[in-house]
Motif scaffolding. Structure first.
Motif, PDB file in Angstrom:
ATOM      1  N   ILE A 377      -4.656  -8.710  -4.583  1.00  9.52           N
ATOM      2  CA  ILE A 377      -4.505  -9.491  -3.351  1.00  9.52           C
ATOM      3  C   ILE A 377      -5.044 -10.903  -3.528  1.00  9.52           C
ATOM      4  N   ALA A 391       0.594  -4.675   4.995  1.00 10.19           N
ATOM      5  CA  ALA A 391      -0.233  -3.795   4.165  1.00 10.19           C
ATOM      6  C   ALA A 391       0.179  -2.357   4.503  1.00 10.19           C
ATOM      7  N   ASN A 424      -8.126  -5.014   2.011  1.00 11.27           N
ATOM      8  CA  ASN A 424      -7.400  -6.216   2.420  1.00 11.27           C
ATOM      9  C   ASN A 424      -8.333  -7.238   3.058  1.00 11.27           C
ATOM     10  N   PHE A 439      -2.659 -10.077   7.936  1.00 11.19           N
ATOM     11  CA  PHE A 439      -1.995  -8.885   7.404  1.00 11.19           C
ATOM     12  C   PHE A 439      -1.878  -7.857   8.515  1.00 11.19           C
TER      13      PHE A 439
END
Length: 667
Positions: A377, A391, A424, A439
């Protein structure tokens, strides 16, 4: 929270509300053992439990804050509960003196006419009373209605039909109209059974750490408490307010198509190309190549293109999930470092994701989680210039793998979406971009709120069906919003197209109307783009979509006030009607309309062929129909014209945003 003993048991009371009522002839606690069979096929689970033992623990001895339970006087103690808390927040911690126990059934006092909501993100029923809800993260299913042909076909071909309770995002938490909330602190499979008048039964396939209770005098205060408990999301990025995020997966042609959409008058904040990593073709349709880096054969000069778009106020978004294809470049790197979950023989576990195999990155291994956050990422996405991504696939952890932390995968399965969200969020924070990068996830579980800035409703069918179409998105937003998820949105036009089921222009039109009154407006081409109508393929559809993006942007001053409220208080942008009208019992079961903040009521047209629509307006306010300006008294059903472009929307008379709302008539 206090224990009040009786001659034959006890009552557990929080802020005057009886939560547990135990008597020897009506015990509140059952314990036992079970042997579960869980089979996964591409994210769909077949779950059965053979109950070896279920015993009522009739004898309870209260000693200070502890309650010792046994089957009868003189019998060994099997469970001990320890009560703690004040008059607003309480907990019951569990300790098993019998190590064989792996099933708990707890009965919560209930009242006839009581309503319950929550359960994570529920798509079919907002008010959960009268049904049983297993809580296990999974694919939600295609059709989700066992009486329909599409669900039958999905079941036959891939065990993928689903049912009303299947959800990407379960959470063992509910709110009651008795103004309390219950949360089970466990990652085990559990089920909420609300089918009895006198009690709710909580089933847990483990001895839970604790059960938490929260009482507040109002629903607003209760929802605020849930956000405090599970985590507060960052505000939406400023760039989102520029318009819709347009989803295209057409390689370099995506940029040409975007220009046509902008030229038609659409307000656009982002271009979302999930195929930025390239494609592979399967019988399900075009699938992404699960090797998380830019494919510059499909998107030549992508970094330069992204920079040019950003100069115009349009961000570029991509796609990622926590699995790596065996034929990709990242798989050998992760495999050599030992970052994948293992099979029973200690080898890298490989999972069939539909005509290709992948390794499962083991996020219980801190080094693997850090590697994915930084290498995949951080370097391949954030440093490359992406401003956001989907995601995906947090619900897919197989239950037969071995994990680094040594915990049974059956106990980690529900926890997996939260670990994925944390990876994330960690990557975004490492670049100082929390609140700037967006995200979005469909999978969730307890605690996902503190990491995931935006939910999306998953893969609805491209239709108006009751259990898998447009209307389910509203239910998902309302149920998840009560538990601290302030921001929710969906694929405009739906996603899943199978067995000849394809989009109509009317579906896109009606979905776009709803999308304009949600925190984020985003389109998707679906799993079979070539078979389905897209927003730029029909001039009338495109004209309508462009106008709806203008509606969204027009409402940004109001939306920003709701985002500020979400940040400070944890209140969701989309709210059930009862949240601000709790004295109106009619609002308690409404799931096809919502409050967009405190001042707008939105009742999307979710059935085909309708040009009028009837909805209920809560009593306690006067309501102004935004398109006609006509005022209606609350407390009754009203029917209004609902031509394309004028979805049923009302604002409170006297709202400080009244002039802004009135301006919608000029768009």
């Amino acid at each position: 929270m206090r224990i009040q003993t009786t001659s034959d048991g006890f009552d557990l009371i929080l802020d005057g509300t009886v939560l547990l009522r135990h008597r020897s002839d009506a015990p509140c606690l059952f314990a036992g053992r079970g042997d579960a069979r869980i089979a996964m096929y591409r994210g769909n689970f077949d779950i059965e439990d053979y109950v070896i033992e279920r015993v009522p623990l009739r004898h309870a001895v209260v000693s200070g804050p502890e309650i010792a339970f046994s089957e009868a006087p003189g019998q060994p103690v099997r469970l001990v509960l320890r009560v703690a808390g004040d008059d607003r927040n309480g907990s019951v911690a569990f300790r098993a003196d019998d190590g064989a126990i792996n099933r708990i059934w707890l009965r919560i006092e209930a009242e006839r006419g009581e309503h319950v909501w929550g359960g994570g993100e529920q798509m079919s029923y907002f008010d959960m009373r009268g049904r049983r809800f297993p809580l296990w993260t999974s694919e939600p299913g295609v059709g989700r209605d066992k009486t329909t042909e599409i669900t039958f076909k999905a079941d036959v071909t891939g065990r993928a039909g689903g049912d009303y309770w299947n959800t990407n995002y379960p959470q063992p938490t509910y709110l009651s109209s008795r103004r309390y909330a219950l949360h089970v602190e466990t990652t085990a499979y559990s089920a909420f059974d609300f089918r009895r008048d006198g009690f709710h039964e909580i089933e847990i396939w483990a001895v839970p750490e604790r059960v938490e209770f929260t009482a507040r005098p109002t629903f607003v205060a209760l929802v605020e408490a849930m956000s405090d408990r599970f985590g507060r999301q960052p505000p939406l990025p400023e760039w989102v307010y520029g318009g819709a995020i347009v989803g295209l997966k057409d390689g370099a042609r995506s940029f040409e198509r975007l220009e046509r959409i902008v030229a038609a008058g659409a307000k656009v904040s982002g271009l979302w190309c999930e195929d930025w990593v390239g494609l592979r073709h399967t019988s399900f349709g075009a699938r992404l190549f699960w090797d998380w880096k830019a494919n510059e054969d499909r998107y030549p000069g992508l970094r330069q293109r992204m920079a040019e778009l950003e100069d115009r106020g349009i961000r570029f978004l991509g796609y990622v999930n926590p699995y790596l294809a065996v034929d990709g470049s990242l798989f050998p790197e992760a495999d050599a470092a030992g970052y994948f979950a293992k099979d029973e023989n200690g080898n890298t576990a490989l999972v069939d994701f539909g005509e290709f195999e992948c390794g499962v990155v083991d996020f219980t291994n801190p080094e693997a989680a850090a590697w994915f956050a930084e290498r995949v990422i951080g370097q391949n996405m954030l440093d490359y210039g992406l401003s956001g991504w989907m995601a995906d696939f947090g619900e897919y952890l197989p239950i037969d793998v071995t994990l680094a932390n040594g915990v049974d995968a059956r106990l980690m399965h529900n926890a997996w979406p939260t670990l994925w969200a944390e990876v994330n969020a960690r990557a975004v924070a490492s670049r100082g971009k929390t609140g700037e990068v967006l995200f979005f996830m469909r999978a969730g579980f307890t605690g996902v709120q503190r990491y995931c800035p935006l939910l999306w409703a998953g893969d609805q069918s491209v239709d108006f069906t009751r259990h898998d179409g447009l209307v389910t998105v509203i239910c998902g937003a309302l149920s998840s919003g009560l538990l601290g998820n302030a921001y929710h949105h969906s694929d405009i036009g739906g996603y899943t197209s199978l067995f000849g089921n394809v989009r109509t222009a009317e579906l896109i039109v009606r979905w776009a109307e709803m999308g304009a009154f949600t925190p984020v407006m985003r389109t998707h081409e679906g799993n079979r783009p070539r078979d389905n109508l897209q927003i730029d393929e029909d001039p009338e559809v495109l004209r309508h979509f462009a106008r709806m993006t203008q509606v969204y942007v027009h409402l940004v001053p109001y939306l920003k006030s709701l985002v500020a409220e979400a940040s400070s208080r944890g209140l969701p942008v989309q709210r059930p009607l009862f949240l601000h009208f709790e004295d109106d019992a009619r609002t308690y079961a409404i799931q096809d309309a919502y409050l967009y903040g405190p001042d707008l009521l939105v009742a999307p047209v979710w059935q085909a062929g309708r040009t009028e629509w009837t909805t209920y307006l809560p009593k306690g306010a006067e309501w102004v129909h935004v398109w006609s300006g006509e005022t209606y008294a609350g407390g009754s059903d009203v029917t209004v014209a609902a031509p394309f472009g004028q979805p049923p929307v009302f604002h409170r008379a006297g709202s400080r945003f009244g002039d802004l709302f009135a301006g919608l008539r000029n768009l």
